[in-house]
Design a protein around this motif. Structure first.
Motif, PDB file in Angstrom:
ATOM      1  N   GLU A   1      38.911  34.677  34.852  1.00 37.54           N
ATOM      2  CA  GLU A   1      37.973  33.554  35.003  1.00 37.54           C
ATOM      3  C   GLU A   1      38.724  32.258  35.312  1.00 37.54           C
ATOM      4  O   GLU A   1      38.305  31.472  36.167  1.00 37.54           O
ATOM      5  N   ASP A   2      39.850  32.041  34.644  1.00 37.63           N
ATOM      6  CA  ASP A   2      40.652  30.834  34.887  1.00 37.63           C
ATOM      7  C   ASP A   2      41.267  30.856  36.280  1.00 37.63           C
ATOM      8  O   ASP A   2      41.341  29.818  36.954  1.00 37.63           O
ATOM      9  N   VAL A   3      41.713  32.047  36.737  1.00 42.52           N
ATOM     10  CA  VAL A   3      42.252  32.160  38.086  1.00 42.52           C
ATOM     11  C   VAL A   3      41.162  31.839  39.099  1.00 42.52           C
ATOM     12  O   VAL A   3      41.389  31.154  40.103  1.00 42.52           O
ATOM     13  N   GLN A   4      39.954  32.342  38.836  1.00 41.74           N
ATOM     14  CA  GLN A   4      38.830  32.066  39.733  1.00 41.74           C
ATOM     15  C   GLN A   4      38.520  30.559  39.756  1.00 41.74           C
ATOM     16  O   GLN A   4      38.255  29.993  40.817  1.00 41.74           O
ATOM     17  N   HIS A   5      38.580  29.886  38.596  1.00 44.98           N
ATOM     18  CA  HIS A   5      38.393  28.420  38.548  1.00 44.98           C
ATOM     19  C   HIS A   5      39.450  27.722  39.404  1.00 44.98           C
ATOM     20  O   HIS A   5      39.147  26.779  40.140  1.00 44.98           O
ATOM     21  N   PHE A   6      40.703  28.204  39.302  1.00 50.02           N
ATOM     22  CA  PHE A   6      41.787  27.608  40.084  1.00 50.02           C
ATOM     23  C   PHE A   6      41.530  27.768  41.576  1.00 50.02           C
ATOM     24  O   PHE A   6      41.711  26.836  42.357  1.00 50.02           O
ATOM     25  N   LEU A   7      41.087  28.959  41.992  1.00 47.26           N
ATOM     26  CA  LEU A   7      40.824  29.221  43.407  1.00 47.26           C
ATOM     27  C   LEU A   7      39.628  28.416  43.927  1.00 47.26           C
ATOM     28  O   LEU A   7      39.571  28.080  45.099  1.00 47.26           O
TER      29      LEU A   7
END
Length: 183
Positions: free
Chosen positions: A14-20
């Protein structure tokens, strides 16, 4: 430090998706600058539009201020030129009046030898008075007073030249001008 790790793999994903997606991530507490940078990356077009509008308003404000300063300076120059013109007109009127006083002195009126010169000077003074009267006729206030003074001077010259009817007419015109100015 185990306390700072992701609790689950889905939280990490989820955090990686927020970053992207250019959104704040939960890995660290977000600072104001970090949030602002992320917001700017997400809203590039809107911020560019706002920037263009703000720049246009600022340029308009600068241009308007500059024009106002230029207009004020031009008005001040015009007022100064008008004051100088009034002073020059008064000087010219005083010069013609002084010339008339000199030509009208009793010593000159009694001398037959000086009569042709005296009449020539009076004719020139008459021309000056007519010119001064015409130049001030279209202006208001003080200029109308100067015009009436010049017309009165015409009457004085006409009287000195022995043209009493024309002198009376000029003096009546001066009185009419002064009465309209008073009204």
């Amino acid at each position: 430090d185990r306390a700072r790790r992701y609790e689950t793999a889905s939280k990490f994903a989820e955090d990686v998706q927020h970053f992207l997606n250019e959104e704040p991530v939960a890995a660290c507490p977000p600072s104001r600058f970090y949030k602002l940078r992320k917001f700017a990356r997400r809203n590039k077009i809107a911020l560019a539009t706002v920037g263009v509008v703000v720049a246009a308003v600022l340029l308009g404000l600068v241009g308007t201020t500059w024009q106002a300063v230029q207009a004020t300076q031009a008005r001040n120059r015009a007022q100064l030129a008008e004051s100088e013109a009034d002073a020059n007109f008064q000087t010219a009127l005083d010069a013609v009046t002084q010339l008339l006083d000199e030509v009208g002195r009793d010593e000159l009126t009694d001398s037959a030898q000086v009569q042709p010169l005296r009449e020539s000077l009076l004719q020139k003074a008459l021309g000056f008075y007519r010119l001064l009267a015409e130049q001030t006729r279209s202006n208001a206030g003080l200029a109308r007073f100067y015009s009436a003074s010049a017309i009165l001077g015409i009457g004085e010259v006409q009287f000195e030249l022995g043209k009493h009817d024309e002198a009376n007419k000029a003096c009546q015109n001066a009185i009419t001008e002064l009465e309209s100015l008073v009204a």
